[in-house]
Design an enzyme around this catalytic site. Structure first.
Site, mmCIF file in Angstrom:
data_model
loop_
_atom_site.group_PDB
_atom_site.id
_atom_site.type_symbol
_atom_site.label_atom_id
_atom_site.label_comp_id
_atom_site.label_asym_id
_atom_site.label_seq_id
_atom_site.Cartn_x
_atom_site.Cartn_y
_atom_site.Cartn_z
ATOM 1 N N GLY A 84 11.738 106.517 69.110
ATOM 2 C CA GLY A 84 10.620 105.644 69.406
ATOM 3 C C GLY A 84 10.865 104.295 68.758
ATOM 4 O O GLY A 84 11.705 104.148 67.860
ATOM 5 N N TYR A 85 10.119 103.317 69.189
ATOM 6 C CA TYR A 85 10.335 101.937 68.764
ATOM 7 C C TYR A 85 9.119 101.406 68.027
ATOM 8 O O TYR A 85 7.997 101.470 68.528
ATOM 9 C CB TYR A 85 10.685 101.065 69.975
ATOM 10 C CG TYR A 85 12.047 101.456 70.496
ATOM 11 C CD1 TYR A 85 13.181 100.791 70.064
ATOM 12 C CD2 TYR A 85 12.202 102.555 71.335
ATOM 13 C CE1 TYR A 85 14.436 101.200 70.484
ATOM 14 C CE2 TYR A 85 13.447 102.966 71.753
ATOM 15 C CZ TYR A 85 14.566 102.278 71.323
ATOM 16 O OH TYR A 85 15.810 102.701 71.726
#
Length: 156
Positions: free
Chosen positions: A27-28
């Site tokens: 995820g970012y």
């Protein structure tokens, strides 16, 4: 420094099951610059990547499982999961074949990292590689994380 070429894949290589693989979830936290968290099997990382397409700076820092789970709740957009096969190409080069899970399935991409930019530019991909998307930022995982799934990401 990361020097890599990226390709869409529309047909899988023969005997794929013989190669080792990793289960990856990422995820970012930020996409400009790229700050990513990743679980690869039972290892956890925080990664920074600079701007760029084929050549970028990349730094990986280890995380604990608890730190990963805490940061996971703070990610924006899509959490990406995929199976990454490691396919030897030459003594120096390995193909990383990513087969994405929903919502991005049936997207499949192959990446090859190179020791030099010259080697990357002169690379002759295997016949089962499809379109070269190295210079198309839509196919960065950070871009996938920000977008709703669209047919653009199906193998064209």
């Amino acid at each position: 420094m990361e020097i890599e070429r990226k390709y869409l894949v529309t047909r899988l290589p023969d005997s794929l099951e013989q190669y080792p693989y990793h289960r990856i979830e990422q995820g970012y936290l930020c996409t400009e610059p790229v700050v990513r968290i990743r679980r690869q099997d039972e290892d956890y990382y925080l990664t920074y990547k600079s701007k760029g397409l084929m050549v970028r700076e990349e730094y990986n820092l280890p995380l604990t499982r608890d730190a990963y789970l805490h940061l996971r709740t703070k990610t924006d957009g899509n959490l990406i999961s995929k199976k990454r096969f490691l396919i030897p190409l030459t003594e120096q080069l390995t193909i990383e074949l990513d087969i994405f899970d929903p919502p991005f399935a049936p997207l499949m991409m192959a990446e090859v990292e190179f020791p030099t930019e010259e080697m990357a530019l002169n690379f002759d991909p295997p016949s089962w590689f499809g379109q070269d998307v190295t210079f198309d930022s839509r196919y960065h995982n950070s871009a996938l994380s920000r977008q709703e799934y669209k047919s653009v990401y199906k193998n064209n």
